[in-house]
Design a protein around this motif. Structure first.
Motif, PDB file in Angstrom:
ATOM      1  N   ALA A   1      17.738  19.110 -71.259  1.00 31.43           N
ATOM      2  CA  ALA A   1      16.647  20.069 -71.413  1.00 31.43           C
ATOM      3  C   ALA A   1      17.142  21.467 -71.072  1.00 31.43           C
ATOM      4  CB  ALA A   1      15.487  19.681 -70.496  1.00 31.43           C
ATOM      5  N   SER A   2      18.130  21.544 -70.204  1.00 32.31           N
ATOM      6  CA  SER A   2      18.652  22.852 -69.770  1.00 32.31           C
ATOM      7  C   SER A   2      19.106  23.689 -70.960  1.00 32.31           C
ATOM      8  CB  SER A   2      19.843  22.663 -68.826  1.00 32.31           C
ATOM      9  OG  SER A   2      19.466  21.920 -67.700  1.00 32.31           O
TER      10      SER A   2
ATOM     11  N   ASN B   1       7.735  20.809 -61.678  1.00 32.63           N
ATOM     12  CA  ASN B   1       8.748  20.825 -60.619  1.00 32.63           C
ATOM     13  C   ASN B   1       8.739  22.223 -60.013  1.00 32.63           C
ATOM     14  OD1 ASN B   1      11.052  20.707 -59.056  1.00 32.63           O
ATOM     15  ND2 ASN B   1      12.482  20.486 -60.775  1.00 32.63           N
TER      16      ASN B   1
ATOM     17  N   SER C   1      13.884  15.356 -72.086  1.00 34.68           N
ATOM     18  CA  SER C   1      15.256  14.955 -71.794  1.00 34.68           C
ATOM     19  C   SER C   1      15.336  13.482 -71.429  1.00 34.68           C
ATOM     20  CB  SER C   1      15.747  15.812 -70.620  1.00 34.68           C
ATOM     21  OG  SER C   1      16.848  15.228 -69.976  1.00 34.68           O
TER      22      SER C   1
ATOM     23  N   ASP D   1       8.121  22.759 -71.000  1.00 36.13           N
ATOM     24  CA  ASP D   1       9.116  21.870 -70.396  1.00 36.13           C
ATOM     25  C   ASP D   1       8.385  20.633 -69.877  1.00 36.13           C
ATOM     26  OD1 ASP D   1      10.886  20.560 -68.712  1.00 36.13           O
ATOM     27  OD2 ASP D   1      11.621  22.391 -67.744  1.00 36.13           O
TER      28      ASP D   1
ATOM     29  N   TYR E   1       9.198  15.611 -67.235  1.00 33.95           N
ATOM     30  CA  TYR E   1       8.585  14.550 -66.402  1.00 33.95           C
ATOM     31  C   TYR E   1       7.387  13.912 -67.098  1.00 33.95           C
ATOM     32  CZ  TYR E   1      11.641  16.637 -62.929  1.00 33.95           C
ATOM     33  OH  TYR E   1      12.746  17.099 -62.274  1.00 33.95           O
TER      34      TYR E   1
ATOM     35  N   LYS F   1      22.994  14.223 -69.979  1.00 38.74           N
ATOM     36  CA  LYS F   1      22.630  15.504 -70.580  1.00 38.74           C
ATOM     37  C   LYS F   1      22.299  15.406 -72.075  1.00 38.74           C
ATOM     38  CE  LYS F   1      22.554  18.575 -67.296  1.00 38.74           C
ATOM     39  NZ  LYS F   1      21.473  19.551 -67.104  1.00 38.74           N
TER      40      LYS F   1
ATOM     41  N   LYS G   1      15.513  12.248 -67.176  1.00 37.02           N
ATOM     42  CA  LYS G   1      14.423  11.773 -66.312  1.00 37.02           C
ATOM     43  C   LYS G   1      13.846  10.462 -66.832  1.00 37.02           C
ATOM     44  CE  LYS G   1      15.032  15.808 -64.783  1.00 37.02           C
ATOM     45  NZ  LYS G   1      15.858  16.113 -63.673  1.00 37.02           N
TER      46      LYS G   1
HETATM   47  N1  PMP Z   1      13.348  21.181 -66.378  1.00 37.04           N
HETATM   48  C1  PMP Z   1      12.953  20.725 -65.181  1.00 37.04           C
HETATM   49  C2  PMP Z   1      11.583  21.024 -64.699  1.00 37.04           C
HETATM   50  C3  PMP Z   1      13.831  19.981 -64.386  1.00 37.04           C
HETATM   51  O1  PMP Z   1      13.432  19.534 -63.200  1.00 37.04           O
HETATM   52  C4  PMP Z   1      15.127  19.734 -64.863  1.00 37.04           C
HETATM   53  C5  PMP Z   1      16.035  18.981 -63.942  1.00 37.04           C
HETATM   54  N2  PMP Z   1      17.015  18.333 -64.378  1.00 37.04           N
HETATM   55  C6  PMP Z   1      15.487  20.240 -66.132  1.00 37.04           C
HETATM   56  C7  PMP Z   1      14.574  20.967 -66.848  1.00 37.04           C
HETATM   57  C8  PMP Z   1      16.847  20.058 -66.712  1.00 37.04           C
HETATM   58  O2  PMP Z   1      16.966  18.852 -67.389  1.00 37.04           O
HETATM   59  P1  PMP Z   1      18.371  18.333 -67.940  1.00 37.04           P
HETATM   60  O3  PMP Z   1      19.075  17.701 -66.785  1.00 37.04           O
HETATM   61  O4  PMP Z   1      18.006  17.368 -69.006  1.00 37.04           O
HETATM   62  O5  PMP Z   1      19.117  19.500 -68.445  1.00 37.04           O
END
Ligand code: PMP
Ligand code: GLN
Length: 391
Positions: A100-101, A174, A233, A202, A205, A244, A236
């Motif tokens: 998701a990052s 989060n 993603s 986003d 979760y 990733k 989670k």
């Molecule tokens: N968004 C939130 C709210 C998260 O807590 C996270 C934590 N990993 C991410 C995005 C990033 O997700 P990813 O590890 O899939 O890049």
């Protein structure tokens, strides 16, 4: 904060090392129970891991297509339809990303000119601020306030203006564990439509929503599909945070813009993981329900124990995280508290203040993750119980 690095461009100077890196390093260094970084200590389903090795053996080891492997894009489309009644064309409306990052960062870089404004709720996942800084965009925050982390609609209205390009929403949220209610989402949506703002939603979760509540994707609200990028993603949903594999779903022109950036960040990768995640997305409801139940039981276990240890627990409705207010145990500085915790009792947590611009609001809040084995939660709680004695 260490002295400014002369090689780092000024606009990134404030970023430093993320709290997750700092706290996980502290846990390793001190042998503490790591209740900081949201990182499961148990792998996800064996059948998904088996699908990775099968994909490797079948020769899925070179670059995948830039948009992502068709099998995964089709599986994401089917997942969005199955769980949320959302329709996306796998070819033009879905992009697979490095977590998701990357979907978040590529979106911000794609949509924001330097100086554009991004509205987000604080506390915010730290990457949102970093992505904004990369794009030289300006951040406008709206504060979620205790005890239920609601927001003031006038504050949101005041934050959105002619320079606003994006609003970043995170539900389930989060670090607070808040699940935005439909009426809150409706109010946000109306303002975004009125001011022609794109929403980055986003939803990593999405399958961790407790007590029979439902997750409402922003794209399902009237008029919002057209202007929402929905991001999630496998990290989670399947407890494989290190793989990733993430995705963005949005109308074709938005996906095209994201893809243009994404191809110059990492191009494309994670080939053998992609068909495996596709397999996971197609697993029966029992898997997804089981994940929710398991996380809810862990939330209950940790929340109850923290309460018994004297913490004021701000009950989360979703996610991996529970927030406590440490004023109830006579403390006021969450950052100092978290830095001293390994020495005091061998536990690592995250000070929520790092997710706030308005430091005073988050100063006494501390986040613990419960995505750990029950025996690990027990050990953490036993150690925290010794805090009162100052041992
Ligand atoms: N968004 C939130 C709210 C998260 O807590 C996270 C934590 N990993 C991410 C995005 C990033 O997700 P990813 O590890 O899939 O890049
Ligand atoms: N999302 C996880 C958390 O909030 C980890 C994020 C990270 O390590 N960058 O703890």
């Amino acid at each position: 904060m260490t002295a400014a690095n002369p090689y780092l461009v000024a606009r990134l100077g404030g970023l430093g090392t993320t709290i997750f890196t700092e706290m996980t390093a502290l846990a390793v260094e001190t042998g503490s129970v790591n209740m900081g970084q949201g990182m499961p200590d148990t792998d996800g389903p064996q059948e998904i891991m088996d699908a990775v090795t099968a994909a490797m053996a079948a020769g899925h080891n070179q670059y995948p297509p830039l948009p992502g492997m068709p099998v995964l894009r089709q599986a994401v489309a089917a997942h969005q339809r199955r769980f949320h009644a959302l329709e996306y064309d796998p070819d033009s409306e879905i992009q697979i990303t490095m977590g998701a990052s990357e979907a978040l960062t590529a979106s911000v870089l794609a949509f924001c000119e330097a100086g554009d404004e991004i509205v987000m709720f604080e506390p915010y996942f730290d990457l949102y601020a970093a992505a904004g800084a990369l794009a030289a965009a300006q951040r406008r925050v709206v504060t979620l306030r205790q005890p239920d982390f609601g927001f003031d609609l006038d504050e949101l209205r005041a934050a959105i203006g002619p320079q606003t390009r994006l609003l970043i929403l995170n539900t389930p949220h989060n670090p607070t564990g808040k699940v935005f209610a439909r009426d809150e989402l409706t109010a946000i949506a109306e303002l975004c439509i009125e001011h022609d703002v794109i929403v980055l939603s986003d939803e990593v979760y999405e399958h961790m929503v407790f007590d029979g509540r439902t997750h409402t994707p922003m794209a399902t609200l009237p008029g919002m599909w057209d202007r929402t990028v929905t991001i999630s993603s496998a990290g989670k949903t399947f407890s494989f945070t290190g793989w990733k594999i993430g995705w963005a779903c949005a109308p074709a022109p938005l996906i095209e813009a994201i893809r243009t950036v994404k191809q110059n960040l990492t191009f494309a990768g994670g080939t053998p993981f992609q068909p495996a995640v596709a397999h996971g997305l197609g697993m029966p409801d029992s898997y997804f329900d089981g994940l929710t139940q398991e996380m809810q039981a862990k939330r209950d276990h940790l929340s109850g124990a923290l309460q018994a240890a004297g913490f004021d627990v701000l009950a989360p409705a979703g996610t991996y995280f529970v927030t406590v207010d440490i004023t109830s145990i006579g403390e006021t500085d969450g950052l100092a508290f978290c830095r001293s915790l390994p020495d005091r009792c061998g536990v690592v947590a995250v000070p929520s203040v790092v997710f706030y611009d308005t430091k005073a609001v988050g100063a006494a809040l501390v986040r613990f993750t419960f995505c750990k084995r029950m025996d690990v939660l027990d050990e953490a709680v036993a150690r925290l119980g010794r805090l009162g004695g100052g041992s």
